[in-house]
Design a protein around this motif. Structure first.
Motif, PDB file in Angstrom:
ATOM      1  N   LYS A 145     -76.096 -53.042 -74.353  1.00 46.69           N
ATOM      2  CA  LYS A 145     -75.546 -53.859 -75.282  1.00 46.69           C
ATOM      3  C   LYS A 145     -74.130 -54.017 -75.534  1.00 46.69           C
ATOM      4  O   LYS A 145     -73.399 -52.857 -75.598  1.00 46.69           O
ATOM      5  N   GLY A 146     -73.420 -55.153 -75.813  1.00 53.90           N
ATOM      6  CA  GLY A 146     -72.065 -55.322 -76.163  1.00 53.90           C
ATOM      7  C   GLY A 146     -71.328 -55.219 -74.914  1.00 53.90           C
ATOM      8  O   GLY A 146     -69.829 -55.199 -74.910  1.00 53.90           O
ATOM      9  N   ARG A 147     -71.840 -55.294 -73.611  1.00 51.30           N
ATOM     10  CA  ARG A 147     -71.248 -55.486 -72.549  1.00 51.30           C
ATOM     11  C   ARG A 147     -71.344 -56.638 -71.784  1.00 51.30           C
ATOM     12  O   ARG A 147     -71.942 -57.547 -72.026  1.00 51.30           O
ATOM     13  N   ARG A 148     -70.511 -56.512 -70.737  1.00 43.20           N
ATOM     14  CA  ARG A 148     -70.276 -58.289 -69.900  1.00 43.20           C
ATOM     15  C   ARG A 148     -71.609 -58.706 -69.532  1.00 43.20           C
ATOM     16  O   ARG A 148     -72.294 -57.806 -68.728  1.00 43.20           O
ATOM     17  N   ALA A 149     -71.845 -59.843 -69.779  1.00 42.36           N
ATOM     18  CA  ALA A 149     -72.912 -60.714 -69.094  1.00 42.36           C
ATOM     19  C   ALA A 149     -72.685 -61.472 -68.046  1.00 42.36           C
ATOM     20  O   ALA A 149     -71.431 -61.964 -68.046  1.00 42.36           O
ATOM     21  N   LEU A 192     -84.210 -60.123 -74.339  1.00 43.31           N
ATOM     22  CA  LEU A 192     -84.516 -59.656 -72.902  1.00 43.31           C
ATOM     23  C   LEU A 192     -83.470 -60.717 -71.807  1.00 43.31           C
ATOM     24  O   LEU A 192     -83.187 -60.120 -70.791  1.00 43.31           O
ATOM     25  N   SER A 193     -83.365 -61.694 -72.165  1.00 44.11           N
ATOM     26  CA  SER A 193     -82.550 -62.672 -71.523  1.00 44.11           C
ATOM     27  C   SER A 193     -81.091 -62.180 -71.526  1.00 44.11           C
ATOM     28  O   SER A 193     -80.322 -62.165 -70.259  1.00 44.11           O
ATOM     29  N   GLN A 194     -80.678 -61.400 -72.487  1.00 43.27           N
ATOM     30  CA  GLN A 194     -79.185 -60.700 -72.506  1.00 43.27           C
ATOM     31  C   GLN A 194     -79.360 -59.761 -71.720  1.00 43.27           C
ATOM     32  O   GLN A 194     -78.455 -59.211 -70.868  1.00 43.27           O
ATOM     33  N   PHE A 195     -80.342 -58.898 -71.959  1.00 41.88           N
ATOM     34  CA  PHE A 195     -80.333 -57.709 -71.048  1.00 41.88           C
ATOM     35  C   PHE A 195     -80.521 -57.803 -69.435  1.00 41.88           C
ATOM     36  O   PHE A 195     -79.600 -57.399 -68.574  1.00 41.88           O
ATOM     37  N   VAL A 196     -81.118 -59.028 -69.190  1.00 42.58           N
ATOM     38  CA  VAL A 196     -81.207 -59.457 -67.607  1.00 42.58           C
ATOM     39  C   VAL A 196     -79.966 -59.892 -66.957  1.00 42.58           C
ATOM     40  O   VAL A 196     -79.409 -59.377 -66.110  1.00 42.58           O
ATOM     41  N   SER A 197     -79.217 -60.550 -68.127  1.00 38.99           N
ATOM     42  CA  SER A 197     -77.923 -60.996 -67.764  1.00 38.99           C
ATOM     43  C   SER A 197     -76.887 -59.835 -67.421  1.00 38.99           C
ATOM     44  O   SER A 197     -76.029 -59.973 -66.570  1.00 38.99           O
ATOM     45  N   VAL A 198     -77.050 -58.808 -68.363  1.00 38.63           N
ATOM     46  CA  VAL A 198     -75.991 -57.784 -68.218  1.00 38.63           C
ATOM     47  C   VAL A 198     -76.150 -56.979 -66.837  1.00 38.63           C
ATOM     48  O   VAL A 198     -75.513 -56.503 -66.324  1.00 38.63           O
ATOM     49  N   VAL A 199     -77.585 -56.678 -66.742  1.00 36.15           N
ATOM     50  CA  VAL A 199     -77.796 -55.876 -65.417  1.00 36.15           C
ATOM     51  C   VAL A 199     -77.763 -56.512 -64.351  1.00 36.15           C
ATOM     52  O   VAL A 199     -77.204 -56.131 -63.247  1.00 36.15           O
ATOM     53  N   LEU A 200     -77.568 -57.882 -64.256  1.00 39.49           N
ATOM     54  CA  LEU A 200     -77.053 -59.075 -62.994  1.00 39.49           C
ATOM     55  C   LEU A 200     -75.618 -58.631 -63.123  1.00 39.49           C
ATOM     56  O   LEU A 200     -75.121 -58.554 -61.937  1.00 39.49           O
TER      57      LEU A 200
END
Length: 280
Positions: free
Chosen positions: A4-8, A71-79
């Motif tokens: 959370k709070g990191r680059r997407a 979830l969409s934010q999480f996926v974007s950060v992991v990518l």
């Protein structure tokens, strides 16, 4: 996982809510076929090119729930994390990493590999170098596969990105040549090695994620649980009560765990030659 709070990533294409092309066999029939292939250890990508139909890929803007938004934010950060890791790893090899796109969709989607329903689960299409994910899969991962946790979800993304790495390195093209010259049973043996290599590459990413202090207690266990849950033997036993090893296309639960962990410990491209490994 600390996310959370990191680059997407900006390489996310949101097609959720759009009416994708119809599946051959009347929608439900096509989805059932794909689900059976997936559960029995088959490679859904083999059917994508043939499961095409008509339909419009337009629709009203999609309104996501609070859970879907997270979830969409999480996926974007992991990518974004995979982009950072693989850019650096490729640079060390004197290569340039080309970032893939990740497509979010609901129901069904059209890719360069054909039309797929959400029942196939997340997949990568080398034809357009895009990852495709229906976020409802994560409910299935948690409930049906008993593999909860955010790092279990991260493993799934990292595995599909691993296929993109294989495409950039030319491994996918080599595998395609085997398909033309081998029987299905013999080809499956190479397909297993291909998938296990993607698990290894997911482990390489996890190694670097740990080096960036992104992992929390229990994250590694979550990924290993997910890798085990999607092993061919585990899925086949659950689907029909017995296994058919010659039909395996992704590897056993133990093999998937082993190669992911090997990548996690090694952290480089050099230890992932599953094609020449004597013991998988």
């Amino acid at each position: 996982m600390q996310w959370k709070g990191r680059r997407a990533s900006s390489n996310v294409e949101d097609r959720r809510g759009r009416k994708g092309p119809g599946l051959v066999g009347g929608g439900i029939g096509g989805i059932v076929i794909l689900l059976i292939v997936t559960l029995l250890g088959g490679n859904p990508a083999d059917l994508l090119s043939s499961l095409t139909g008509s339909g419009s890929d337009t629709g009203a803007p999609y309104t996501e729930t609070a859970e879907e938004k997270e979830l969409s934010q999480f996926v974007s950060v992991v990518l974004a994390d995979t982009e950072d890791v693989w850019t650096e790893v490729f640079k060390e090899q004197g290569k340039t990493y080309e970032k893939p796109k990740l497509v979010l969709y609901t129901g069904s989607v059209q890719s360069a590999c054909g039309t797929a329903g959400s029942s196939v689960g997340p997949f990568y299409c080398p034809g357009d170098q895009k990852l495709y994910i229906d976020l409802s899969f994560y409910d299935e991962l948690r409930q049906e596969f008993q593999a909860p946790g955010d790092f279990a979800m991260a493993y799934v993304i990292a595995h599909e990105v691993g296929h993109h790495v294989q495409t950039l390195l030319g491994t996918s093209d080599k595998l395609a040549k085997y398909r033309k010259s081998l029987s299905e049973q013999e080809y499956n043996k190479y397909q297993v090695r291909f998938e296990l290599q993607a698990d290894y590459l997911a482990g390489v990413w996890a190694h670097h994620a740990q080096g960036m202090n992104l992992l929390e207690e229990g994250d590694l266990e979550e990924a290993l649980t997910a890798a085990s849950a999607v092993g061919d033997d585990t899925i086949q036993k659950k689907a029909r009560g017995y296994v058919v090893p010659e039909s395996f296309t992704h590897g056993t639960s133990e093999q998937r765990k082993r190669w992911f962990y090997q990548g996690f410990e090694n952290g480089t491209l050099n230890g992932g030659d599953t094609f020449n490994a004597k013991d998988l």
